[in-house]
Write an enzyme that holds these catalytic residues in place. Structure first.
Site, short mmCIF file in Angstrom:
data_model
loop_
_atom_site.label_atom_id
_atom_site.label_comp_id
_atom_site.label_asym_id
_atom_site.label_seq_id
_atom_site.Cartn_x
_atom_site.Cartn_y
_atom_site.Cartn_z
N LYS A 152 0.85 -1.19 0.00
CA LYS A 152 0.00 0.00 0.00
C LYS A 152 0.88 1.24 0.00
CE LYS A 152 -3.73 -2.29 2.54
NZ LYS A 152 -4.53 -2.31 3.78
N HIS B 155 0.72 6.62 3.05
CA HIS B 155 -0.38 7.58 3.00
C HIS B 155 -0.41 8.49 4.23
CE1 HIS B 155 -2.39 5.06 5.94
NE2 HIS B 155 -2.34 4.03 5.13
N HIS C 264 0.20 6.98 7.65
CA HIS C 264 1.60 6.69 7.91
C HIS C 264 2.37 7.97 8.21
CE1 HIS C 264 0.76 3.01 5.26
NE2 HIS C 264 0.90 2.57 6.49
#
Length: 561
Positions: A125, A128, A131
């Site tokens: 992933k 984003h 994070h």
């Protein structure tokens, strides 16, 4: 200020016949720098005796506090008002000559070992907004604990295992490009992940294929292992570049895959204590967090909470930490409740010292072009906007030797301070128009304030060895600034108590506003020599304190912007 603070705590503890720690935990610093103590605080009420505020105030007025403070009894509270000259002398001396970059900090966490897990991206992933919040909040807490004397171990726990990687493997076989993987690993893996997830919505065979792929990976399939290792290494390298831009480092890079081999032993240990049962579909489950948590699916594949249990045990065995903080989104609250409960049920008493530091979500985090996914896009956009603002004032831009580096630093300040202004537990909206402004409560404003102070000191080159003469600094703006400077240590302690960067960030913003007001009202150039020298001392102490505060927030102080 630390010496004064200690004297106030000691005098209050003596007057109240209680432990200094009881006073310290209830003591509040007011904006103007005074100390306030509520006698209604639980720790005082539990002593079972009536406390007479007037009597306590008289005792304090006769103590050594009378040398630098006046005492007021206000209903059920005590207020210690510092003499302005005493406070001014203390903040300038600490700011200029303190043994710590923050002036003088009490190393209240000395001897403690604190492990902090934060960031924890997933190779399947994008890096984003969640994070980003985990990364900069965790990095802030790491710096804060270290500044207060703790030994800190910074841990990045990478998600690189589980059925989600099986789905990515299936997707890469269908849509992947080895060339794109090498050139833009995170972006390409995300593109593949989005495509295969969309296919899985209408094609039930995707889920079965993902389970089969992951089973082959667990069993050591050559091709599956090769691709997994390649994706992992390229992703970690890409993450490292993002961390470098953020100024974030780790002591340990951990990963789910490293603890997969220990999963069967964890299940066996839980079973031995009678903590697991088998569901009708063959899954292995346990009761935790007021519900049921799946530990292994019907096909025998363990879930990530089992690997998290194994990781926690391995960390404690290796680090023997005094406290373990997990900085992760608030939506994972149930997971951590179940994790800690299962650890305690398995006999690991140290799990009581593990803590989930949750945070709210970020909404609207995208560039002006609508590319909402990747951190690097956000940082690039912030730097571009700051570069454009700098270019709008050519005379200022000409004074900057590294325009690109300055724009990057200002952009990072904009992103970090917008995040840290919001209370950790609250959601907030990402606002480009506001965050890049040089005025208002923004990161660029902090940097402009520091650069303004640095420029003044470079032009005037004051003698910092002369004695402080507080009586010269009698203006209201000087006294207000001194009061704010005096709260630096307390702002850090409150931030520690709440596990939240917001209180300290709000303090730094107030410091910048007060410094700006003093800068306008108290000119150094053109003042009499004695007045100019004392004002320069105050501004030099402010600059050093602000520089330390910026570094605490993860920002490099700029001398020119």
């Amino acid at each position: 200020m630390l010496a004064i603070r200690r004297q106030v705590i000691a005098a209050l503890a003596t007057a109240l016949d209680t432990a200094p720690k009881s006073v310290e935990s209830a003591l509040v610093r007011l904006p103007e720098g005074a100390f306030a103590l509520s006698l209604k605080s639980t720790q005082f009420q539990e002593q079972g005796k009536k406390i007479d505020a007037d009597h306590i105030a008289r005792q304090l007025a006769a103590s050594e506090l009378r040398q630098f403070a006046t005492i007021e009894a206000q209903r059920a509270s005590i207020r210690v008002n510092l003499h302005p000259d005493s406070m001014m002398h203390a903040v300038i001396e600490d700011g200029l000559h303190g043994t710590d970059e923050h002036g003088v900090l009490e190393k209240s966490l000395s001897g403690q070992h604190v492990a902090i897990e934060f960031s924890s991206p997933n190779i399947a992933k994008p890096f984003h907004a969640g994070h980003l919040r985990s990364t900069i909040i965790g990095a802030y807490l790491s710096r804060l604990h270290a500044a207060l004397g703790a030994k800190v171990t910074r841990i990045n726990y990478v998600g690189d295992w589980g059925k989600q990687y099986g789905l990515l493997g299936v997707g890469f076989a269908r849509h992947g490009s080895p060339a794109a993987l090498h050139s833009h690993p995170i972006r390409h893996l995300y593109e593949v992940y989005v495509k295969i997830n969309k296919e899985a919505e209408s094609d039930p065979t995707c889920d079965a294929a993902a389970r089969e792929y992951f089973t082959r990976l667990e069993q050591g399939g050559t091709e599956e292992r090769r691709l997994w290792q390649q994706c992992r290494e390229l992703s970690l390298a890409a993450f490292a570049r993002s961390y470098e831009r953020l100024g974030v480092t780790f002591d340990v890079v951990d990963a789910e895959s490293l603890h997969a081999p220990a999963a069967p032993a964890v299940l066996a240990a839980l079973a031995a204590r009678g903590l697991v049962s088998q569901a009708s579909n063959g899954a292995v489950v346990a009761a935790a967090g007021g519900g049921t948590v799946v530990l292994a699916k019907g096909d025998g594949a363990t879930t990530y909470i089992v690997r998290d249990i194994a990781a926690a045990i391995a960390r404690h065995d290796r680090l023997r930490f005094d406290r373990m903080l997990y900085v992760a989104g608030a939506e994972q609250s149930l997971h951590f409740t179940q994790l800690f409960e299962l650890l305690r049920a398995a006999g690991h008493e140290w799990a009581a010292r593990c803590e989930h530091v949750g945070f709210g979500a970020v909404t609207g985090m995208s560039t002006r072009r609508g590319t909402a996914v990747f951190l690097d896009d956000i940082l690039d956009e912030a730097a571009e906007q700051m570069a454009a603002l700098m270019a709008a004032t050519p005379e200022r831009a000409q004074r900057i030797s590294d325009a690109a580096g300055t724009a990057q630093a200002l952009g990072l300040a904009a992103v970090v301070v917008q995040d840290h202004r919001a209370r950790r537990t609250k959601d907030y909206g990402f606002e480009w128009a506001r965050m890049v402004q040089a005025r208002g409560d923004t990161g660029p404003m902090m940097q402009y304030t520091h650069a303004r102070l640095a420029s003044l000191l470079e032009l005037t080159r004051p003698d910092l060895s002369i004695g402080v003469q507080p009586a010269v600094l009698c203006e209201r703006q000087a006294r207000v600034l001194a009061g704010t400077l005096s709260r630096h240590h307390d702002a850090l302690l409150f931030s520690l108590h709440t596990r939240d960067p917001a209180p300290f960030t709000q303090y730094v913003l107030q410091l910048c506003h007060d410094a700006g007001s003093a800068f306008e009202a108290l000119p150094v150039r053109g003042a009499s020599p004695s007045t100019a020298a004392q004002r320069a001392l105050l501004f030099a102490a402010t600059r050093r304190t602000l520089a330390a505060a910026l570094r605490m927030l993860g920002l490099t102080p700029l001398d020119r912007v």
